[in-house]
Motif scaffolding. Structure first.
Motif, mmCIF file in Angstrom:
data_model
loop_
_atom_site.group_PDB
_atom_site.id
_atom_site.type_symbol
_atom_site.label_atom_id
_atom_site.label_comp_id
_atom_site.label_asym_id
_atom_site.label_seq_id
_atom_site.Cartn_x
_atom_site.Cartn_y
_atom_site.Cartn_z
ATOM 1 N N SER A 197 -6.771 -3.945 -6.795
ATOM 2 C CA SER A 197 -6.409 -4.031 -5.362
ATOM 3 C C SER A 197 -6.262 -5.504 -4.992
ATOM 4 C CB SER A 197 -7.435 -3.289 -4.509
ATOM 5 O OG SER A 197 -8.738 -3.760 -4.736
ATOM 6 N N GLY A 198 -7.021 -5.987 -4.011
ATOM 7 C CA GLY A 198 -6.904 -7.393 -3.617
ATOM 8 C C GLY A 198 -8.192 -7.864 -2.979
ATOM 9 N N VAL A 199 -8.367 -9.189 -2.845
ATOM 10 C CA VAL A 199 -9.642 -9.717 -2.327
ATOM 11 C C VAL A 199 -9.930 -9.281 -0.893
ATOM 12 C CG1 VAL A 199 -10.027 -11.781 -3.761
ATOM 13 C CG2 VAL A 199 -8.504 -11.936 -1.793
ATOM 14 N N THR A 200 -8.888 -8.955 -0.118
ATOM 15 C CA THR A 200 -9.133 -8.625 1.293
ATOM 16 C C THR A 200 -9.277 -7.112 1.519
ATOM 17 O OG1 THR A 200 -6.758 -8.603 1.719
ATOM 18 C CG2 THR A 200 -7.915 -10.685 2.136
ATOM 19 N N PHE A 213 -1.913 -3.050 3.897
ATOM 20 C CA PHE A 213 -2.088 -2.824 2.462
ATOM 21 C C PHE A 213 -3.548 -2.996 2.033
ATOM 22 C CE2 PHE A 213 2.448 -3.336 2.917
ATOM 23 C CZ PHE A 213 2.900 -2.256 2.172
ATOM 24 N N SER A 214 -4.305 -3.850 2.735
ATOM 25 C CA SER A 214 -5.742 -3.972 2.429
ATOM 26 C C SER A 214 -6.455 -2.671 2.794
ATOM 27 C CB SER A 214 -6.361 -5.124 3.231
ATOM 28 O OG SER A 214 -5.788 -6.337 2.827
ATOM 29 N N ARG A 215 -6.044 -2.074 3.913
ATOM 30 C CA ARG A 215 -6.642 -0.790 4.330
ATOM 31 C C ARG A 215 -6.278 0.312 3.351
ATOM 32 N NH1 ARG A 215 -4.711 -1.852 9.362
ATOM 33 N NH2 ARG A 215 -3.192 -0.172 9.329
ATOM 34 N N LEU A 228 -11.052 -4.243 -9.524
ATOM 35 C CA LEU A 228 -10.584 -5.583 -9.886
ATOM 36 C C LEU A 228 -9.760 -6.077 -8.700
ATOM 37 C CD1 LEU A 228 -10.200 -7.916 -11.875
ATOM 38 C CD2 LEU A 228 -8.322 -6.638 -12.926
ATOM 39 N N ARG A 229 -10.263 -7.142 -8.032
ATOM 40 C CA ARG A 229 -9.657 -7.563 -6.764
ATOM 41 C C ARG A 229 -9.149 -9.010 -6.830
ATOM 42 N NH1 ARG A 229 -13.706 -4.347 -2.561
ATOM 43 N NH2 ARG A 229 -12.803 -2.324 -3.114
ATOM 44 N N PRO A 230 -7.889 -9.176 -7.207
ATOM 45 C CA PRO A 230 -7.334 -10.533 -7.280
ATOM 46 C C PRO A 230 -6.905 -11.087 -5.917
ATOM 47 C CG PRO A 230 -5.844 -8.918 -8.289
ATOM 48 C CD PRO A 230 -6.940 -8.144 -7.646
ATOM 49 N N SER A 231 -6.891 -12.408 -5.837
ATOM 50 C CA SER A 231 -6.341 -13.096 -4.664
ATOM 51 C C SER A 231 -4.808 -13.076 -4.769
ATOM 52 C CB SER A 231 -6.854 -14.538 -4.634
ATOM 53 O OG SER A 231 -6.400 -15.217 -5.786
ATOM 54 N N LYS A 238 -18.910 -1.549 -10.606
ATOM 55 C CA LYS A 238 -18.919 -2.973 -10.240
ATOM 56 C C LYS A 238 -17.569 -3.408 -9.661
ATOM 57 C CE LYS A 238 -22.299 -4.349 -13.713
ATOM 58 N NZ LYS A 238 -22.486 -5.065 -14.979
ATOM 59 N N THR A 239 -17.627 -4.455 -8.813
ATOM 60 C CA THR A 239 -16.426 -5.036 -8.211
ATOM 61 C C THR A 239 -16.253 -6.451 -8.736
ATOM 62 O OG1 THR A 239 -16.682 -3.721 -6.220
ATOM 63 C CG2 THR A 239 -15.392 -5.741 -6.001
ATOM 64 N N TYR A 240 -15.037 -6.758 -9.184
ATOM 65 C CA TYR A 240 -14.737 -8.085 -9.741
ATOM 66 C C TYR A 240 -13.675 -8.763 -8.889
ATOM 67 C CZ TYR A 240 -17.352 -6.692 -13.884
ATOM 68 O OH TYR A 240 -18.353 -6.294 -14.741
ATOM 69 N N MET A 241 -14.078 -9.786 -8.134
ATOM 70 C CA MET A 241 -13.114 -10.596 -7.360
ATOM 71 C C MET A 241 -12.628 -11.710 -8.274
ATOM 72 S SD MET A 241 -13.543 -9.433 -4.122
ATOM 73 C CE MET A 241 -13.997 -10.359 -2.667
ATOM 74 N N ILE A 242 -11.368 -12.042 -8.204
ATOM 75 C CA ILE A 242 -10.847 -13.105 -9.074
ATOM 76 C C ILE A 242 -9.768 -13.899 -8.319
ATOM 77 C CG2 ILE A 242 -9.231 -11.478 -10.212
ATOM 78 C CD1 ILE A 242 -9.606 -13.186 -12.792
ATOM 79 N N SER A 243 -9.906 -15.229 -8.324
ATOM 80 C CA SER A 243 -8.912 -16.081 -7.655
ATOM 81 C C SER A 243 -8.567 -17.241 -8.569
ATOM 82 C CB SER A 243 -9.472 -16.625 -6.330
ATOM 83 O OG SER A 243 -10.365 -17.689 -6.583
#
Ligand code: NAP
Length: 310
Positions: A101-104, A113-115, A134-137, A189-194
């Motif tokens: 998905s995405g960081v937001t 799209f975040s919703r 997996l939440r990329p910026s 688990k949630t993985y944010m990545i930027s």
């Protein structure tokens, strides 16, 4: 066996290239084999056809699959497409879905799209399947959309004022997805990545200038001007409005300026600076690469899916 959906898209094809680079077998779901010829070059990739909105077309794609990387187009059907697919995957015996998905991503986000990503994530959490997010910026490739005016006017035009963003190299995201799909212990688990730096648009312009050896400026424009350009490029009005909301949130500072290197560190991935991405794509930014020259008169929207390396 692992299945990657949206495999012929910008993100999915970057994922497939990473699996091929690693020599790891993977199934690639595409709607049309004829449109996915580039993926056939990889000997460890099994192309399978199917439509995520039509479960009856997915039997072959899902047969023997234990883990899935869930990706589809950012369009108004995204929730229906991905939730229908989650049901089909569960019925076929898939054990674990990794959702991109995405960081937001948030149910409360004003950005459509975040919703939508949050709704799908919630559906997946309730499905009884193991899940990982997996939440990329913002992808660094977004700046390749600006190639037409970079080539013709040595400038790009966005309504972000002095907002900072943290563009991430898709290759970093693909490396992260590879580890999440091929190793254990990531369930729940949630993985944010930027990317490794928060950069203003002026700083992005400076990096593109350095990479191309030719001065490129950032020009701030009004929301109305941006919407006009997007409408003229044929973007659906509802998407134009959604992106306008995203721009407003970026100007206000919606968290996209926060650097997330925790996933790189946890999974042992070297963060790629934007400067390195810009150097790799210098010929694209200059309009001299085969990809840039294949774009129709360099008019938006450009087809990022045909980039040989994202
Ligand atoms: N842009 C950013 O900065 C950013 C940042 C973070 C996250 N994201 C997210 O990244 C995700 C992927 O984006 P992308 O640029 O890779 O999109 P994309 O290029 O449109 O690729 C999506 C792929 O999904 C496939 N697909 C769509 N509907 C399908 C269906 N019903 N059945 C089977 N396949 C289907 C498409 O197939 P066809 O080839 O047949 O059309 C396409 O190959 C989006 O959810 C977006 O929100 C984007």
């Amino acid at each position: 066996m692992i299945l990657i959906t949206g495999a012929n898209g910008l993100v999915g094809s970057a994922m497939i290239r990473e699996f091929a680079r690693q020599g790891h077998p993977v199934k690639a779901l595409v709607r049309s084999r004829a449109k996915a010829r580039a993926l056939e070059a990889f000997s460890t990739v099994e192309l399978v056809e199917g439509d995520m909105q039509h479960p009856e077309t997915l039997a072959n794609a899902l047969s023997g699959v234990e883990r899935v990387l869930l990706i589809s187009s950012p369009n108004l059907q995204m929730v229906e497409t991905q939730c229908t697919f989650i049901d089909a995957a569960k019925a076929a015996g898939v054990r674990h879905i990794i959702k991109l998905s995405g960081v937001t991503t948030s149910l409360d986000s004003p950005f459509l799209f975040s919703r939508m990503h949050a709704e799908i994530s919630h559906y997946l959490e309730q499905s009884g399947l193991a899940w990982t997010f997996l939440r990329p910026s913002q992808f660094a490739t977004e700046y390749l959309r600006e190639v037409p005016t970079i080539v013709t006017e040595r400038a790009f035009f966005l309504p972000f004022e002095d907002a900072k963003l943290t563009p991430v190299d898709l290759e970093d995201v693909a490396k992260a997805a590879f580890v999440l799909l091929t190793t254990a212990g990531h369930e729940g688990k949630t993985y944010m990545i930027s990317g490794p730096e928060a950069l203003s648009m002026a700083e992005i312009a400076e990096q593109i200038s350095l990479a191309t050896g030719s001065s490129v400026r950032y020009v701030n424009i009004s929301s109305e001007e941006r919407k006009r350009v997007q409408r003229e490029a044929g973007m659906p009005p509802v998407v134009v409005d959604a992106l306008d909301v995203q721009s407003r949130l970026r100007r206000l500072g919606n968290g996209e300026e926060v650097v997330h290197l925790e996933t790189h560190m946890a999974l042992g991935i070297r963060p790629t600076p934007f400067a390195e991405f810009a150097r790799r794509h210098a010929a694209d930014f200059l309009g001299t690469s085969a990809w840039a020259m294949a774009q129709k008169e360099l008019k938006p929207p450009l087809d990022l899916r045909t980039l040989p390396s994202a």
